[in-house]
Design a protein around this motif. Structure first.
Motif, PDB file in Angstrom:
ATOM      1  N   SER A 235     124.288  61.447  40.739  1.00  0.00           N
ATOM      2  CA  SER A 235     124.804  61.282  42.095  1.00  0.00           C
ATOM      3  C   SER A 235     123.948  62.005  43.122  1.00  0.00           C
ATOM      4  N   LYS A 236     123.035  62.872  42.640  1.00  0.00           N
ATOM      5  CA  LYS A 236     122.133  63.663  43.488  1.00  0.00           C
ATOM      6  C   LYS A 236     122.896  64.668  44.365  1.00  0.00           C
ATOM      7  N   LYS A 237     124.081  65.080  43.935  1.00  0.00           N
ATOM      8  CA  LYS A 237     124.786  66.136  44.649  1.00  0.00           C
ATOM      9  C   LYS A 237     124.032  67.444  44.452  1.00  0.00           C
ATOM     10  N   VAL A 238     123.717  68.133  45.553  1.00  0.00           N
ATOM     11  CA  VAL A 238     122.835  69.296  45.502  1.00  0.00           C
ATOM     12  C   VAL A 238     123.628  70.570  45.212  1.00  0.00           C
ATOM     13  N   VAL A 239     123.062  71.429  44.360  1.00  0.00           N
ATOM     14  CA  VAL A 239     123.602  72.769  44.157  1.00  0.00           C
ATOM     15  C   VAL A 239     123.270  73.585  45.407  1.00  0.00           C
ATOM     16  N   GLU A 240     124.275  74.098  46.083  1.00  0.00           N
ATOM     17  CA  GLU A 240     124.068  74.714  47.390  1.00  0.00           C
ATOM     18  C   GLU A 240     123.615  76.167  47.312  1.00  0.00           C
ATOM     19  N   THR A 241     123.787  76.809  46.170  1.00  0.00           N
ATOM     20  CA  THR A 241     123.466  78.228  46.030  1.00  0.00           C
ATOM     21  C   THR A 241     122.072  78.406  45.435  1.00  0.00           C
ATOM     22  N   GLY A 242     121.371  79.441  45.886  1.00  0.00           N
ATOM     23  CA  GLY A 242     120.102  79.812  45.287  1.00  0.00           C
ATOM     24  C   GLY A 242     120.319  80.869  44.207  1.00  0.00           C
ATOM     25  N   PHE A 243     119.408  80.916  43.233  1.00  0.00           N
ATOM     26  CA  PHE A 243     119.530  81.851  42.124  1.00  0.00           C
ATOM     27  C   PHE A 243     118.234  82.644  41.954  1.00  0.00           C
ATOM     28  N   CYS A 244     118.394  83.898  41.548  1.00  0.00           N
ATOM     29  CA  CYS A 244     117.249  84.783  41.364  1.00  0.00           C
ATOM     30  C   CYS A 244     117.390  85.518  40.038  1.00  0.00           C
ATOM     31  N   TYR A 245     116.309  85.523  39.248  1.00  0.00           N
ATOM     32  CA  TYR A 245     116.289  86.273  37.983  1.00  0.00           C
ATOM     33  C   TYR A 245     115.331  87.443  38.099  1.00  0.00           C
ATOM     34  N   ASN A 246     115.830  88.648  37.797  1.00  0.00           N
ATOM     35  CA  ASN A 246     115.035  89.872  37.814  1.00  0.00           C
ATOM     36  C   ASN A 246     114.733  90.266  36.378  1.00  0.00           C
ATOM     37  N   PRO A 247     113.487  90.121  35.918  1.00  0.00           N
ATOM     38  CA  PRO A 247     113.188  90.416  34.507  1.00  0.00           C
ATOM     39  C   PRO A 247     113.307  91.898  34.166  1.00  0.00           C
ATOM     40  N   ALA A 248     113.083  92.775  35.133  1.00  0.00           N
ATOM     41  CA  ALA A 248     113.181  94.206  34.856  1.00  0.00           C
ATOM     42  C   ALA A 248     114.611  94.597  34.507  1.00  0.00           C
ATOM     43  N   ALA A 249     115.582  93.996  35.224  1.00  0.00           N
ATOM     44  CA  ALA A 249     116.994  94.281  34.956  1.00  0.00           C
ATOM     45  C   ALA A 249     117.612  93.256  34.016  1.00  0.00           C
ATOM     46  N   ASP A 250     116.866  92.202  33.668  1.00  0.00           N
ATOM     47  CA  ASP A 250     117.371  91.107  32.844  1.00  0.00           C
ATOM     48  C   ASP A 250     118.698  90.597  33.397  1.00  0.00           C
ATOM     49  N   SER A 251     118.686  90.274  34.691  1.00  0.00           N
ATOM     50  CA  SER A 251     119.935  89.868  35.335  1.00  0.00           C
ATOM     51  C   SER A 251     119.693  88.759  36.352  1.00  0.00           C
ATOM     52  N   TRP A 252     120.725  87.924  36.540  1.00  0.00           N
ATOM     53  CA  TRP A 252     120.706  86.857  37.539  1.00  0.00           C
ATOM     54  C   TRP A 252     121.572  87.245  38.732  1.00  0.00           C
ATOM     55  N   SER A 253     121.165  86.830  39.915  1.00  0.00           N
ATOM     56  CA  SER A 253     121.958  87.020  41.124  1.00  0.00           C
ATOM     57  C   SER A 253     121.869  85.754  41.961  1.00  0.00           C
ATOM     58  N   THR A 254     122.720  85.650  42.971  1.00  0.00           N
ATOM     59  CA  THR A 254     122.721  84.473  43.834  1.00  0.00           C
ATOM     60  C   THR A 254     122.345  84.865  45.257  1.00  0.00           C
ATOM     61  N   PHE A 255     121.888  83.893  46.015  1.00  0.00           N
ATOM     62  CA  PHE A 255     121.603  84.083  47.437  1.00  0.00           C
ATOM     63  C   PHE A 255     121.843  82.747  48.126  1.00  0.00           C
ATOM     64  N   SER A 256     121.859  82.754  49.436  1.00  0.00           N
ATOM     65  CA  SER A 256     122.187  81.537  50.184  1.00  0.00           C
ATOM     66  C   SER A 256     121.125  80.465  49.998  1.00  0.00           C
ATOM     67  N   GLY A 257     121.577  79.223  49.878  1.00  0.00           N
ATOM     68  CA  GLY A 257     120.656  78.103  49.789  1.00  0.00           C
ATOM     69  C   GLY A 257     120.125  77.721  51.156  1.00  0.00           C
ATOM     70  N   THR A 258     119.239  76.744  51.188  1.00  0.00           N
ATOM     71  CA  THR A 258     118.643  76.303  52.454  1.00  0.00           C
ATOM     72  C   THR A 258     119.701  75.716  53.388  1.00  0.00           C
ATOM     73  N   ARG A 259     119.435  75.793  54.679  1.00  0.00           N
ATOM     74  CA  ARG A 259     120.363  75.215  55.659  1.00  0.00           C
ATOM     75  C   ARG A 259     120.481  73.708  55.471  1.00  0.00           C
TER      76      ARG A 259
END
Length: 492
Positions: A235-259
């Motif tokens: 359906s091409k529905k877009v995931v609105e959230t951005g994701f970030c992986y920090n290898p030093a902490a081995d953890s994922w976090s989220t941030f705002s997606g594009t306008r």
């Protein structure tokens, strides 16, 4: 415009009048400097000309702490040029930026680090205390450790110890995956790294269930992995959230997606910012470009593309952002984005009939555009090389042709380029005129589009137990400090 030069911000009227010029004498050679540029770009001149003392009203000063070669390079860089330098110019340019404190010159020196000058850059920058340049040179050497091991014997022990304390870049890959259901872990939804000693791909981390890498933008910035704009399904529905992986902490976090929601975009990480370039929304190509500043943690619109485009080829060469836009009938236009003036500048046009671009990578001051050889054969691609310094195109001899599958992606590290598909990972030694086969390793055996990139992973041993738990064995690092040696000219 000269090859390698870039447009500069327009100056206000009267800025370059004779009264606003400063003569600089070095070893009986006279150079003329624009005072406004000198104050803006150079801490030494800023302190001198804004001190309120009589020196700020002088029309000529004498410098004894720098050489003519280095000062000429400084003036070139302040004038918007991006020159490649020989050994003598490098040494004097480092001396110049150390004493005059010119971030623009330091950044230019960082942008031209390569296998031919990295040892000289590292040793000289450590000697004069130009720490950003010294560190970046050491990282480059670490990535080419096996090739430069013998040459490193000429370095002081403390400098070799510092190189050994750094983390090398690892070749990374992730396939296209749609979001998964909570509680139903898909073992294929992983980010992997290449264990080059064993020629095996190993799991680094699992993707969170809400991430989509299908038609997403993927980029690395400051050694963190960013993923935005994937779609849920057909359906091409877009995931609105951005994701970030920090290898030093081995953890994922989220941030705002594009306008502007978008998929099939190109995501570029450069100098503290993410650039979301083009893409599609509701099956329509986009020309809009957005920039996410890590410091401000917000998106803003920047100058749009010259035309709507999706899946844009991109590369960063000499700390400059380049993209290619396919215009049809075999024409490919190359543009540079210049953040200082927020402008897309047409650099050159490549015309090859019955061909379109597949991928682009950068090595030294060369941009390699990989393209299909003819429209009916997608297992074969050839390359053209654009040299930023000369402004000339050349066709690279040889071609990529693999009976085990077509080229999926490519990444440059040092003087090597890794090409990758499901069946084979191939490393080539990069040369301006030809790529020579170095070795072949296991392919990335996953279905779907492959995103490849480089990251510096913590020195841990990572494996997966039968129940899927991650087991790590950390190594403790003692990082030696770098102490500057006294400069032979300091006493002057």
């Amino acid at each position: 415009m000269e090859p390698g030069s870039r447009p500069r911000p327009e100056k206000s009227p009267g800025l370059c009048q004779p009264a606003d010029r400063l003569r600089v004498s070095i070893n009986n050679n006279i150079f003329t400097v624009d005072k406004s540029i000198a104050v803006d770009k150079c801490e030494f001149f800023r302190a001198l000309l804004q001190s309120g003392m009589r020196e700020c009203r002088t029309e000529e000063i004498q410098l004894r702490c720098v050489g003519c070669l280095g000062f000429r390079v400084l003036l070139q860089v302040l004038d918007g040029e991006r020159p490649m330098l020989d050994s003598d110019q490098i040494v004097e340019a480092i001396e110049c930026t150390a004493f005059l404190q010119v971030p623009a010159l330091t950044n230019h020196l960082i942008s031209i680090i390569n296998s031919e000058n990295c040892l000289l850059m590292y040793h000289t920058a450590a000697t004069y205390g130009v720490w950003d340049l010294s560190h970046r040179s050491a990282l480059f050497i670490r990535d080419m450790y096996s090739d430069l091991r013998e040459h490193m014997q000429s370095l002081p022990t403390r400098l070799v110890e510092y190189i050994n304390s750094l983390l090398p870049s690892s070749y990374m890959a992730v396939c296209s995956h749609s979001p998964s259901t909570e509680g139903l872990q898909d073992v294929q939804r992983t980010v992997c790294y290449l264990d080059e000693s064993q020629s095996e791909w190993r799991v680094l981390t699992h993707l969170p269930s809400s991430i989509s890498t299908t038609m997403a933008g993927v980029a690395v910035l400051d050694n963190n992995l960013y993923i935005i704009g994937g779609v849920h399904d057909v359906s091409k529905k877009v995931v609105e959230t951005g994701f970030c992986y920090n290898p030093a902490a081995d953890s994922w976090s989220t941030f705002s997606g594009t306008r502007q929601l978008r998929y099939n975009l190109t995501l570029i990480g450069h100098e503290g910012c993410l650039y979301a370039v083009g893409g599609e929304y509701s099956m329509k190509p986009l020309s809009s470009v957005e920039r996410y500043a890590l410091r401000g943690k917000s998106w803003s619109s920047v100058s749009p593309l010259p035309c709507p485009a999706a899946s844009v080829m991109s590369a960063v060469a000499m700390s400059r952002i380049f993209i290619c836009l396919w215009k049809g009938k075999g024409a490919t236009e190359m543009y540079e984005y210049i953040p200082e003036v927020d402008r897309w500048l047409l650099v050159t046009t490549l015309v090859r009939q019955n061909s379109y671009g597949l991928y682009m990578v950068a090595h030294k001051d060369n941009l390699y555009v990989m393209r299909n050889r003819r429209c009916d054969d997608f297992l074969v691609c050839v390359m053209d090389c654009y040299n930023l310094s000369s402004g000339q195109w050349t066709t690279v001899s040889g071609q990529y042709s693999n009976s085990k599958g077509s080229l999926s992606t490519a990444v440059v590290r040092g003087d090597s380029v890794f090409t990758l598909n499901r069946h084979v990972t191939t490393e080539y030694t990069v040369d301006h005129h030809a790529w020579s086969l170095k070795r072949q390793m296991k392919g990335f055996g996953r279905i779907g589009s492959i995103y490849a990139f480089l990251m510096r992973l913590p020195k841990v041993t990572v494996s997966l137990t039968d129940n899927g738990d991650k087991v790590t064995q950390e190594e403790t690092l003692t990082v030696p400090s770098l102490h500057p040696k006294p400069s032979p000219r300091t006493s002057e």
